[in-house]
Structures are given as structure tokens and as C-alpha cells.
Design a protein around this motif. Structure first.
Motif, mmCIF file in Angstrom:
data_model
loop_
_atom_site.group_PDB
_atom_site.id
_atom_site.type_symbol
_atom_site.label_atom_id
_atom_site.label_comp_id
_atom_site.label_asym_id
_atom_site.label_seq_id
_atom_site.Cartn_x
_atom_site.Cartn_y
_atom_site.Cartn_z
ATOM 1 N N ARG A 100 41.569 52.299 33.277
ATOM 2 C CA ARG A 100 40.303 52.600 33.942
ATOM 3 C C ARG A 100 40.512 52.979 35.407
ATOM 4 N NH1 ARG A 100 35.814 51.794 30.709
ATOM 5 N NH2 ARG A 100 35.051 53.159 32.347
ATOM 6 N N LYS A 101 41.047 54.169 35.584
ATOM 7 C CA LYS A 101 41.278 54.680 36.946
ATOM 8 C C LYS A 101 39.955 54.890 37.680
ATOM 9 C CE LYS A 101 45.739 55.294 36.120
ATOM 10 N NZ LYS A 101 46.572 54.149 36.116
ATOM 11 N N ASP A 102 38.847 54.920 36.941
ATOM 12 C CA ASP A 102 37.529 55.083 37.553
ATOM 13 C C ASP A 102 37.033 53.804 38.234
ATOM 14 O OD1 ASP A 102 37.398 54.090 34.821
ATOM 15 O OD2 ASP A 102 35.227 54.194 35.000
ATOM 16 N N ILE A 103 37.699 52.693 37.971
ATOM 17 C CA ILE A 103 37.315 51.422 38.592
ATOM 18 C C ILE A 103 38.308 51.141 39.722
ATOM 19 C CG2 ILE A 103 36.956 48.951 38.238
ATOM 20 C CD1 ILE A 103 36.477 49.602 35.255
ATOM 21 N N PRO A 104 37.827 51.002 40.944
ATOM 22 C CA PRO A 104 38.736 50.743 42.069
ATOM 23 C C PRO A 104 39.554 49.465 41.853
ATOM 24 C CG PRO A 104 36.528 51.259 42.864
ATOM 25 C CD PRO A 104 36.431 51.079 41.373
ATOM 26 N N TYR A 105 40.813 49.505 42.282
ATOM 27 C CA TYR A 105 41.689 48.355 42.093
ATOM 28 C C TYR A 105 41.108 47.095 42.735
ATOM 29 C CZ TYR A 105 43.400 48.641 46.897
ATOM 30 O OH TYR A 105 43.489 48.629 48.262
ATOM 31 N N ARG A 106 40.433 47.239 43.854
ATOM 32 C CA ARG A 106 39.861 46.061 44.529
ATOM 33 C C ARG A 106 38.822 45.360 43.654
ATOM 34 N NH1 ARG A 106 39.970 49.702 49.189
ATOM 35 N NH2 ARG A 106 41.461 48.883 50.693
ATOM 36 N N VAL A 107 38.047 46.137 42.937
ATOM 37 C CA VAL A 107 37.034 45.562 42.044
ATOM 38 C C VAL A 107 37.723 44.773 40.933
ATOM 39 C CG1 VAL A 107 35.235 46.125 40.348
ATOM 40 C CG2 VAL A 107 35.321 47.332 42.549
ATOM 41 N N ILE A 108 38.756 45.352 40.360
ATOM 42 C CA ILE A 108 39.477 44.691 39.272
ATOM 43 C C ILE A 108 40.079 43.375 39.766
ATOM 44 C CG2 ILE A 108 41.447 44.879 37.692
ATOM 45 C CD1 ILE A 108 40.859 47.963 37.683
ATOM 46 N N ILE A 109 40.740 43.416 40.906
ATOM 47 C CA ILE A 109 41.344 42.195 41.446
ATOM 48 C C ILE A 109 40.271 41.146 41.716
ATOM 49 C CG2 ILE A 109 42.571 41.188 43.414
ATOM 50 C CD1 ILE A 109 44.204 43.807 43.557
ATOM 51 N N ASP A 110 39.206 41.531 42.386
ATOM 52 C CA ASP A 110 38.137 40.579 42.709
ATOM 53 C C ASP A 110 37.546 39.932 41.458
ATOM 54 O OD1 ASP A 110 38.460 41.077 45.413
ATOM 55 O OD2 ASP A 110 36.674 42.346 45.582
ATOM 56 N N GLU A 111 37.290 40.760 40.452
ATOM 57 C CA GLU A 111 36.680 40.240 39.223
ATOM 58 C C GLU A 111 37.585 39.216 38.534
ATOM 59 O OE1 GLU A 111 33.654 40.933 37.596
ATOM 60 O OE2 GLU A 111 33.054 41.908 39.465
ATOM 61 N N TYR A 112 38.868 39.540 38.425
ATOM 62 C CA TYR A 112 39.758 38.636 37.709
ATOM 63 C C TYR A 112 40.145 37.407 38.530
ATOM 64 C CZ TYR A 112 39.743 41.690 33.740
ATOM 65 O OH TYR A 112 39.327 42.409 32.648
ATOM 66 N N VAL A 113 40.154 37.521 39.835
ATOM 67 C CA VAL A 113 40.359 36.334 40.678
ATOM 68 C C VAL A 113 39.184 35.378 40.495
ATOM 69 C CG1 VAL A 113 40.417 35.521 43.078
ATOM 70 C CG2 VAL A 113 41.932 37.378 42.357
ATOM 71 N N GLU A 114 37.971 35.912 40.452
ATOM 72 C CA GLU A 114 36.795 35.061 40.214
ATOM 73 C C GLU A 114 36.870 34.388 38.845
ATOM 74 O OE1 GLU A 114 34.371 34.010 42.298
ATOM 75 O OE2 GLU A 114 35.622 35.035 43.782
ATOM 76 N N LEU A 115 37.349 35.128 37.846
ATOM 77 C CA LEU A 115 37.490 34.535 36.516
ATOM 78 C C LEU A 115 38.575 33.461 36.500
ATOM 79 C CD1 LEU A 115 36.922 37.759 34.449
ATOM 80 C CD2 LEU A 115 35.519 35.676 34.360
ATOM 81 N N ALA A 116 39.615 33.649 37.300
ATOM 82 C CA ALA A 116 40.656 32.616 37.412
ATOM 83 C C ALA A 116 40.078 31.353 38.049
ATOM 84 C CB ALA A 116 41.841 33.135 38.224
ATOM 85 N N LYS A 117 39.161 31.522 38.987
ATOM 86 C CA LYS A 117 38.502 30.359 39.586
ATOM 87 C C LYS A 117 37.666 29.626 38.541
ATOM 88 C CE LYS A 117 38.167 32.237 44.270
ATOM 89 N NZ LYS A 117 37.222 32.753 45.300
ATOM 90 N N THR A 118 37.055 30.369 37.632
ATOM 91 C CA THR A 118 36.211 29.783 36.601
ATOM 92 C C THR A 118 37.019 29.135 35.486
ATOM 93 O OG1 THR A 118 34.477 31.415 37.021
ATOM 94 C CG2 THR A 118 34.404 30.293 34.889
ATOM 95 N N PHE A 119 38.022 29.839 34.977
ATOM 96 C CA PHE A 119 38.728 29.392 33.779
ATOM 97 C C PHE A 119 40.103 28.789 34.044
ATOM 98 C CE2 PHE A 119 36.000 32.810 31.921
ATOM 99 C CZ PHE A 119 35.272 32.006 31.078
ATOM 100 N N GLY A 120 40.713 29.110 35.171
ATOM 101 C CA GLY A 120 42.091 28.709 35.421
ATOM 102 C C GLY A 120 42.235 27.325 36.022
ATOM 103 N N ALA A 121 43.472 26.934 36.208
ATOM 104 C CA ALA A 121 43.783 25.672 36.879
ATOM 105 C C ALA A 121 43.306 25.747 38.325
ATOM 106 C CB ALA A 121 45.284 25.418 36.813
ATOM 107 N N GLN A 122 43.338 24.636 39.015
ATOM 108 C CA GLN A 122 42.699 24.512 40.327
ATOM 109 C C GLN A 122 43.035 25.641 41.303
ATOM 110 O OE1 GLN A 122 43.054 20.681 42.122
ATOM 111 N NE2 GLN A 122 42.147 21.337 44.038
ATOM 112 N N ASP A 123 44.291 25.940 41.525
ATOM 113 C CA ASP A 123 44.659 26.976 42.496
ATOM 114 C C ASP A 123 45.278 28.210 41.856
ATOM 115 O OD1 ASP A 123 43.692 25.666 44.739
ATOM 116 O OD2 ASP A 123 45.576 24.600 45.103
ATOM 117 N N SER A 124 45.104 28.372 40.553
ATOM 118 C CA SER A 124 45.730 29.515 39.883
ATOM 119 C C SER A 124 45.199 30.851 40.401
ATOM 120 C CB SER A 124 45.559 29.433 38.369
ATOM 121 O OG SER A 124 44.221 29.623 37.991
#
Length: 145
Positions: A100-124
Motif C-alpha cells: 500500500r504505497k498509497d498509505i504514508p509510512y508514518r500512518v502505518i507506523i503510528d497505527e501499528y504502534v498504537e495496536l502494540a500499546k493495545t495488544f502487546g506487552a507493556q513496552d513492546s
């Protein structure tokens, strides 16, 4: 609400379901088709972008060995030492970088970092952020210019 804002929220819901679906695949080794049917018929994808979900999940499962090979040089540990949530998040984000080159890399990183906060270990989320920041530079070299 504008169409663009609606689409953003639909993708957020899709990404949340993607983490759950790929986590399930890692945990149970359930066939991709079964997972797709389960999620499309369930409530996880209500008001979500179902085609986006299917596209990214299919790539993440179908190209899983290649995704792991892409990620490995950027990790400070063996792949199997990552928990399944971390694996899923890194694989899904890398799939989006690829597809998905149409989605800026910053958006992808931000989205998955937020999901790591939700689903991942404390500081993952910190680890996820660091790895994804390195990965995008390789996968999206054109955006560095």
C-alpha cells in the motif's frame, strides 16, 4: 462525516481485526480461508474495510517466510523469541509497506504502534516503533528523497 474520515476509521477497525486474525493464525495454524470466513462473518469487521483486511491478511500469511526474512536483519533477537503479537504487528506493517504505497509510512507506523500499546506487552510498542522505523527506510526508499 466525510468519506475520507469514514475510510480512516474503517481502516483502523480493519487493522485491529488484522492483528487478531494473524495472531490466531500464528497460534493455531488455522487455514487462511477459515480465518477469512470467520472474520467476515463475525462482528470484528462490522464497519471495517473488508477488502483491505483480506488483502493485507492474505499477503501476511502467503508471504510469511519472506516477511520474516525481511524483518530478521532489523531485530536484536531471534524471530521465535518475539511473541505472536509482536510478530503479527511487524508482519502486518511490513505487508502494508509493501502493498500500500498509497498509505504514508508514518500512518502505518503510528497505527501499528498504537495496536502494540493495545495488544502487546507493556513496552513492546517502543520495540515495534524502532523496528518499523528501520524497515520503512528499506522498503520505501523512494520516500526518503
Amino acid at each position: 462525516m466525510s468519506e475520507k474520515k469514514a475510510n480512516i476509521w474503517r481502516r483502523k477497525r480493519s487493522r485491529r481485526a488484522l492483528v487478531q486474525a494473524l495472531y490466531k493464525w500464528h497460534m493455531t495454524n488455522t487455514a487462511l480461508d477459515e480465518i477469512l470466513v470467520e472474520f467476515h462473518q463475525g462482528e470484528s469487521l462490522l464497519r471495517a474495510d473488508k477488502s483491505f483486511f483480506s488483502e493485507i491478511l492474505s499477503h501476511a500469511v502467503g508471504s510469511n517466510n519472506a516477511l520474516q526474512a525481511t524483518l530478521l536483519p532489523y531485530l536484536d533477537r531471534e524471530y521465535d523469541r518475539l511473541d505472536f503479537v509482536e510478530q503479527a504487528i511487524l508482519e502486518l506493517a511490513t505487508s502494508e509497506f509493501d502493498l500500500r504505497k498509497d498509505i504514508p509510512y508514518r500512518v502505518i507506523i503510528d497505527e501499528y504502534v498504537e495496536l502494540a500499546k493495545t495488544f502487546g506487552a507493556q513496552d513492546s510498542f517502543k520495540y515495534i516503533n524502532g523496528v518499523l522505523d528501520k524497515i520503512w527506510r528499506e522498503v520505501r526508499k523512494a520516500e526518503l528523497i
